[in-house]
Design an enzyme around this catalytic site. Structure first.
Site, mmCIF file in Angstrom:
data_model
loop_
_atom_site.group_PDB
_atom_site.id
_atom_site.type_symbol
_atom_site.label_atom_id
_atom_site.label_comp_id
_atom_site.label_asym_id
_atom_site.label_seq_id
_atom_site.Cartn_x
_atom_site.Cartn_y
_atom_site.Cartn_z
ATOM 1 N N TYR A 165 11.802 -74.256 24.639
ATOM 2 C CA TYR A 165 12.998 -75.058 24.425
ATOM 3 C C TYR A 165 12.701 -76.200 23.449
ATOM 4 O O TYR A 165 13.457 -76.458 22.513
ATOM 5 C CB TYR A 165 13.488 -75.618 25.764
ATOM 6 N N LYS A 169 14.340 -77.041 19.574
ATOM 7 C CA LYS A 169 15.037 -78.262 19.175
ATOM 8 C C LYS A 169 14.307 -78.961 18.033
ATOM 9 O O LYS A 169 14.931 -79.392 17.047
ATOM 10 C CB LYS A 169 15.183 -79.213 20.371
ATOM 11 N N THR A 200 28.837 -77.317 30.837
ATOM 12 C CA THR A 200 29.030 -75.883 30.660
ATOM 13 C C THR A 200 28.748 -75.175 31.980
ATOM 14 O O THR A 200 28.265 -75.767 32.951
ATOM 15 C CB THR A 200 28.062 -75.344 29.595
#
Length: 287
Positions: A165, A169, A200
């Site tokens: 992750y 980014k 979300t």
């Protein structure tokens, strides 16, 4: 900009951030090509399809066009941009949001204890953003205008969910910085935007996993559409050329443009909540 409705592509827009951004741009009258792999319920563990998003874009006031694209397949990406050029003759906004995000990514395990597939975020994330930008560049340079956006977050500078992750980014922030150097004097701008915690379905799943631990998140969340409105303001602003290549914090850009989220909320900046800020690109250029 021209008198024609702006033409946008939002990748990875079946659900989540991409869906919200597409709808947000639709609210400003954009024609939005919605890409993703989900065509029917069950294609993902989370709800949402490209057709549902396209319909929502149209309902919001724009024109949504769903195109099934696996962003791990360069040929499908190439076909997407050929379709946009054939049907519209131009491309004004590209939002690189597609990423391979698996449910296991958010589990509190060390990276080697998670399935190896979690690392797919580096391919369908960093590389897919590069490929889409590679196909968008000739269209935008030819028309001497355009905006490329990388959706990013503060995981670029601190630990979030593990190295895959974080690499995604940090990687897309760097893509924006270096692409801006190559786009100099072409009229094309590129920025990476740190989105806040977006409400979300995936975030809701995380919150539900430990309501006490994540109780604070409810006070700082943004709607997915909020980033779409931020991107629209960036696109319209002729001063964007002065900050091309930078990584910006969406919440701070919103304050600059006087934007508030649903409920008259002003989402906080990572600079305040996490005490972090984007890395600065040095001006050295070696060719």
């Amino acid at each position: 900009m021209t008198d024609q409705a702006p033409i946008a592509i939002v990748t990875g827009a079946s659900r989540g951030a991409g869906r919200g951004i597409a709808i947000g741009l639709g609210m400003h009258g954009c024609t939005v090509y919605v890409t993703g792999r989900s065509e029917k319920t069950g294609d993902s563990s989370l709800p949402g399809t490209i057709y549902e998003t396209a319909e929502a874009v149209t309902a919001a006031g724009g024109k949504g066009i769903a195109v099934r694209v696996d962003h791990a397949d360069d040929a499908q990406v190439k076909a997407l941009f050929e379709q946009v050029e054939r049907e519209q003759g131009r491309l004004d906004i590209l939002v690189n949001n597609a990423a391979a995000v698996y449910d296991e990514m958010t589990t509190p395990l060390r990276f080697w204890e998670k399935p190896l597939k979690v690392g797919d975020m580096i391919d369908v994330g960093i590389r897919s953003s590069y490929v889409a930008s590679w196909y968008a560049a000739p269209l935008m340079v030819k028309q001497k205008s355009g905006l490329i956006i990388m959706t990013s977050g503060s995981g670029a500078v601190h630990y979030v969910f593990g190295p895959a992750y974080g690499a995604h980014k940090a990687g897309v922030d760097k893509l924006a910085a270096d692409m801006a150097v190559d786009f100099e004097e072409t009229g094309v701008n590129v920025l990476s935007v740190w989105m806040g915690a977006l409400m979300t379905d995936r975030l809701q799943m995380v919150l539900d996993s430990d309501p006490v631990k994540f109780a604070y998140v409810k006070d700082i969340v943004e709607t997915p559409e909020f980033t779409g409105h931020i991107i629209w303001e960036i696109f319209k602003d002729p001063a964007t050329a002065k900050i091309t290549g930078q990584t910006v914090i969406g919440a701070e850009v919103a304050v600059q443009y006087g934007l508030k989220d649903v409920g008259d909320r002003q989402p906080p900046s990572y600079r305040d909540t996490h005490k972090v800020e984007p890395r600065v690109q040095y001006s050295n250029i070696i060719r």
